[in-house]
Every structure is written in C-alpha cells, then in structure tokens.
Design an enzyme around this catalytic site. Sequence first.
Site, short mmCIF file in Angstrom:
data_model
loop_
_atom_site.label_atom_id
_atom_site.label_comp_id
_atom_site.label_asym_id
_atom_site.label_seq_id
_atom_site.Cartn_x
_atom_site.Cartn_y
_atom_site.Cartn_z
N SER A 249 45.65 46.99 41.93
CA SER A 249 46.53 45.99 42.54
C SER A 249 46.40 44.65 41.82
O SER A 249 45.29 44.19 41.55
CB SER A 249 46.15 45.85 44.02
OG SER A 249 47.11 45.09 44.70
N CYS B 220 48.40 37.82 37.89
CA CYS B 220 49.38 38.83 37.46
C CYS B 220 50.48 39.00 38.51
O CYS B 220 51.62 39.35 38.18
CB CYS B 220 48.66 40.13 37.13
SG CYS B 220 47.53 39.89 35.72
N ASP C 252 35.75 38.48 35.81
CA ASP C 252 37.16 38.80 35.54
C ASP C 252 38.10 38.35 36.64
O ASP C 252 39.30 38.17 36.40
CB ASP C 252 37.32 40.30 35.28
CG ASP C 252 38.64 40.60 34.61
OD1 ASP C 252 38.88 40.04 33.52
OD2 ASP C 252 39.45 41.35 35.17
N CYS D 295 46.05 40.88 40.60
CA CYS D 295 45.44 39.63 41.09
C CYS D 295 46.52 38.56 41.24
O CYS D 295 47.69 38.78 40.92
CB CYS D 295 44.36 39.17 40.11
SG CYS D 295 44.99 38.33 38.63
N ASN E 103 43.06 45.38 29.93
CA ASN E 103 42.24 44.17 30.01
C ASN E 103 41.43 44.05 28.71
O ASN E 103 40.81 44.99 28.25
CB ASN E 103 41.31 44.31 31.21
CG ASN E 103 40.52 43.04 31.47
OD1 ASN E 103 39.76 42.59 30.63
ND2 ASN E 103 40.69 42.48 32.66
N GLU F 183 48.02 43.50 33.06
CA GLU F 183 49.46 43.29 33.24
C GLU F 183 49.97 42.27 32.23
O GLU F 183 51.06 42.40 31.69
CB GLU F 183 49.74 42.80 34.67
CG GLU F 183 49.36 43.80 35.76
CD GLU F 183 47.93 43.60 36.27
OE1 GLU F 183 47.05 43.20 35.47
OE2 GLU F 183 47.70 43.86 37.46
#
Lengths: 150, 150
Positions: free
Chosen positions: B81, B86, B146, B83, B45, B58
């Site tokens: 996991s 992604c 975010d 979002c 990120n 990702e």
Amino acid sequence: MDQEQARRWLATAFEEARAGLGEGGVPIGAALYGGGGELLGRGRNRRVQDGDPSAHAETAAFRDAGRQRSYRGTTMVTTLSPCWYCSGLVRQFGISRVVVGEDRTFRGGRDWLAEHGVEVVVLDDPACAALMRGFVADRPELWNEDIGQG
Amino acid sequence: MDQEQARRWLATAFEEARAGLGEGGVPIGAALYGGGGELLGRGRNRRVQDGDPSAHAETAAFRDAGRQRSYRGTTMVTTLSPCWYCSGLVRQFGISRVVVGEDRTFRGGRDWLAEHGVEVVVLDDPACAALMRGFVADRPELWNEDIGQG
C-alpha cells in the site's frame, strides 16, 4: 521562524528556480535545511532537463540530501507551494517545516500539511510569484503537464 | 477491474520486489500500466542500491515511464500500500487506479486516495505480505528509515 533566515533560505531555492528557467525547464527550486541551519540538499524541477516527471523541485532537493536517519527539525524551502506529491513527501518523512515562496500561482497541499502538524511559513515573495506567472503564461502546456493537468 | 488481470500485473511488481531483496534493498516493487493494458514503466525501491531516499517503488515506476501527457486511465500496481509520498504522486498526476498487493504491513494513503476518486483494488496477496513481513523482521532499522520513522 525568523523571517530574515526564511528569506535567506528562499534565496537558495530561487537561484535553483532561475537556473531551471535558463535551461528551458519548469522554474521551481527547493532546498532542504537541517535543524542547525545547514544546507542538506538543493535542487530544481528537472522534467525537461532529464525527462524525469518525478523530479519536482522538492523531490530533487530531498534526493540531493541523500539518506538521512531522521528529518526531525528539517525545513523544506520551495519557491512554489508544494503539490500533493511533494506535500506527501513532507508528511511521510516527517519534515518539520515548509517555507513557501509563493502560493498565488498554485496552492497545493499547504493547508493539509498545516492540519497535520507541519509548520508552514508563506513568504508571498513577489519575485517568486513573477517568475511563475511569466512561465505559466509562456508555457501553459508544460506547466499543465508538470501538475498532471495535461 | 478483472482480478485475473490485476494478479498478472501484480506479478510484474512482485518480480521487482524480489529483485530488490536480492540486491539487499527494500523489497517493494511497482509497475505503471496504461489504459490499453500496456506496461509504461516498472521499478523497485532503490534507497539502498542508489542511496536515493526518493526512489520508492511507485516513484521509480513513474520515473521509468518518462514524460506522459496524461495519466487518465493508468493503473499503478504496487506490492505494498502506497505511503503518503506515493499516494500524493497518484493524486497529483491523476492516476486512475491503484492495485495494492497487500496492506497488512503498512496501510499508507489508500483510504485517502479512495476518498479522492481513485479506484483502489486490494489483492491481499499472501506472497507480498510474507515478503514484507520477513523484511521488516530482518531489517527493522532500514524499514523505519524508508518510511521516515528513523
């Protein structure tokens, strides 16, 4: 929303798409507008230009807008109905509305967005449809690569 | 898939996440592996580092891999996991498998991906969970920004 305003905003995205075509790229453009009607960001697909497969038009416009505290009240305007990736962007960040130039070439996630509370306005714009139709006919392999159908 | 291999691949994503934390960023990392087990791309990120809200881990790994003809057989490995954004990336481009470090902090679109034919492997890794738990406690406003909850 006001159709005149939607069409004015679509003109920004369409300029981006045409510029992309002129660069040999995938001719899809987008723009992100704020709740007060201000332009926050604009961009076009840059797969060819930057070798960046993540640079779909909506993602490019979102990136161009930089960090925002909230997307409440914003509108993503795009010449082509958003794919799953860009639909996920809209849903995750709580973008309130999507204006779609055309969804004849590609339907994407527009119904999914509407089901999840996003206002979806489809303009069915003949110029957007003609631009994509020509591109898909001329460069089918590039189009398929751009939507993961390679 | 082989759990040993999944854990080795997760170590790459975790290195990225830790590097992001050291830079003052959102500590989420990812890596894209090819069908033969080769590393195609890796990233973290970069919201804070680049001021780029589209740079989820990702997406950063996907971008780092550059243009690919097909994603059949590839695996996206991520410390957290994915979002909706992604998850949409994985679905649109036909990435075959997702390895998730942890889904305690954030569940995202993992069930949706599994429903649409993506193999989802959740490792429930304590180090990934501890990293995110600490970050969310220390920087709740950055975390909310975010994921579009600002």
